[in-house]
Design a protein around this motif. Sequence first.
Motif, PDB file in Angstrom:
ATOM      1  N   LEU A   1       0.816  -1.211   0.000  1.00  0.00           N
ATOM      2  CA  LEU A   1       0.000   0.000   0.000  1.00  0.00           C
ATOM      3  C   LEU A   1       0.854   1.268   0.000  1.00  0.00           C
ATOM      4  O   LEU A   1       0.517   2.254  -0.673  1.00  0.00           O
ATOM      5  CB  LEU A   1      -0.938   0.013   1.206  1.00  0.00           C
TER       6      LEU A   1
ATOM      7  N   MET B   1      -5.327   3.484   9.547  1.00  0.00           N
ATOM      8  CA  MET B   1      -6.208   2.409   9.103  1.00  0.00           C
ATOM      9  C   MET B   1      -6.456   1.385  10.205  1.00  0.00           C
ATOM     10  O   MET B   1      -5.582   1.119  11.032  1.00  0.00           O
ATOM     11  CB  MET B   1      -5.602   1.681   7.899  1.00  0.00           C
TER      12      MET B   1
ATOM     13  N   GLU C   1      -8.714  -2.281   1.563  1.00  0.00           N
ATOM     14  CA  GLU C   1      -8.058  -1.415   0.588  1.00  0.00           C
ATOM     15  C   GLU C   1      -7.047  -2.197  -0.247  1.00  0.00           C
ATOM     16  O   GLU C   1      -6.916  -1.973  -1.451  1.00  0.00           O
ATOM     17  CB  GLU C   1      -7.363  -0.242   1.294  1.00  0.00           C
TER      18      GLU C   1
ATOM     19  N   ARG D   1      -9.034  -4.170  -2.736  1.00  0.00           N
ATOM     20  CA  ARG D   1      -9.667  -3.303  -3.749  1.00  0.00           C
ATOM     21  C   ARG D   1      -8.649  -2.752  -4.736  1.00  0.00           C
ATOM     22  O   ARG D   1      -8.892  -2.723  -5.944  1.00  0.00           O
ATOM     23  CB  ARG D   1     -10.394  -2.149  -3.048  1.00  0.00           C
ATOM     24  N   LEU D   2      -7.508  -2.313  -4.215  1.00  0.00           N
ATOM     25  CA  LEU D   2      -6.546  -1.608  -5.062  1.00  0.00           C
ATOM     26  C   LEU D   2      -5.496  -2.520  -5.688  1.00  0.00           C
ATOM     27  O   LEU D   2      -4.948  -2.204  -6.744  1.00  0.00           O
ATOM     28  CB  LEU D   2      -5.828  -0.534  -4.225  1.00  0.00           C
TER      29      LEU D   2
END
Length: 386
Positions: free
Chosen positions: A325, A365, A373, A376-377
């Motif tokens: 991330l 987070m 996330e 999703r990403l």
Amino acid sequence: MRAPYASDPATAMGRRVPEEESTFRSCYQRDRDRIIHASAFRRLKHKTQVFVEHEGDYFRTRLTHSIEVAQVARTIAGALGLNGELTEAVALAHDLGHTPFGHTGEDALHALMAPYGGFDHNAQAIKIVTSLERHYAEFDGLNLTWDTLEGIAKHNGPVTGDLPYALAEYNAVHDLELHTHASAEAQVAALSDDIAYNNHDLHDGLRAGLFSEDEIATLPLVRPAYAEVDRLYPETDSYRRRHEALRRVFGMMVSDVIETSRGLLEGSGAASASEIRHLGRPVIRFSDQMWRDISEIRSFLFKRMYRAPSVMVKRAEVTRIVEDLFPLFLETPDLLPRHWAKQIAEAAQDRTTLARMVSDYIAGMTDRFAYAEHARLIGGGASLSA
């Protein structure tokens, strides 16, 4: 009765932004209440201690841990004649800066942030309560008293040498006297943290099946506790036996801190909270024998729980989530929250500033949001149902 070396709201060091104080709450009580109502405090519900948040409803989270620390801290502070409201405020705030996935997430984020000033959860807690919480019209942060900020920053002792950047930045505009010890109340919060996690990690490790009751029954403190329970309740079931034994371990640690610290406080000659800060040594501590016993328990937990094979597999998984991330947000800052658009535009030409924004976002987070996330990403690999 409050001791002369206790922190007194009437002589508190004040707030960075002056405010009219409440007529029915002390300044420390107001600090505590602001911490409880902070968004970062609510997010602790879904941040892990050792186990990832979704692994079981019975394992501690950062929120339940913080509540347990506050309960222990209030007890010790009351027994020593200290200010319970300041103690509780520091105890409730001490973990606000933790990342998702506990110390594993912090280690990963610190490594990623090494070129940009590193990451430290205590410094991040200061950043949260002085800047990142943005609900009030007149100031960023919670505008806590100096006394509470000092306790959050240095409850574990003086902070010297190379300061974490977030703490250095704030200290430059509001001197927290980082070279001294904190108040006795903040020192109580620090020891209460040790008591709480040593106790509940034994509970959680047993529940997770990482070790057995027979194994921990050989440890100091635990051994006599089990012996007493078996003598008093020879027919009790395993679950009650475990609970009765571990609550006695808990009580032994609390009693030891109170007895040892009472002697240190009375022998210090300190007549004010300021004198406690400038003694050059802590006044809240375990006895030497208790510290040796706790160190043996910690060594056992490190090997059998924190570095257990199943925990290490999960550590590797969540480390990868953070490592995936961070560069994604750094290279594609448009993925950050829309309400940060102005700050992102201002930071576009300054990679360090942008990296610190990404760090703030990831640190804030929860476990489940970081998983979501990532799925999703990036997709693939780790998922909440893993």
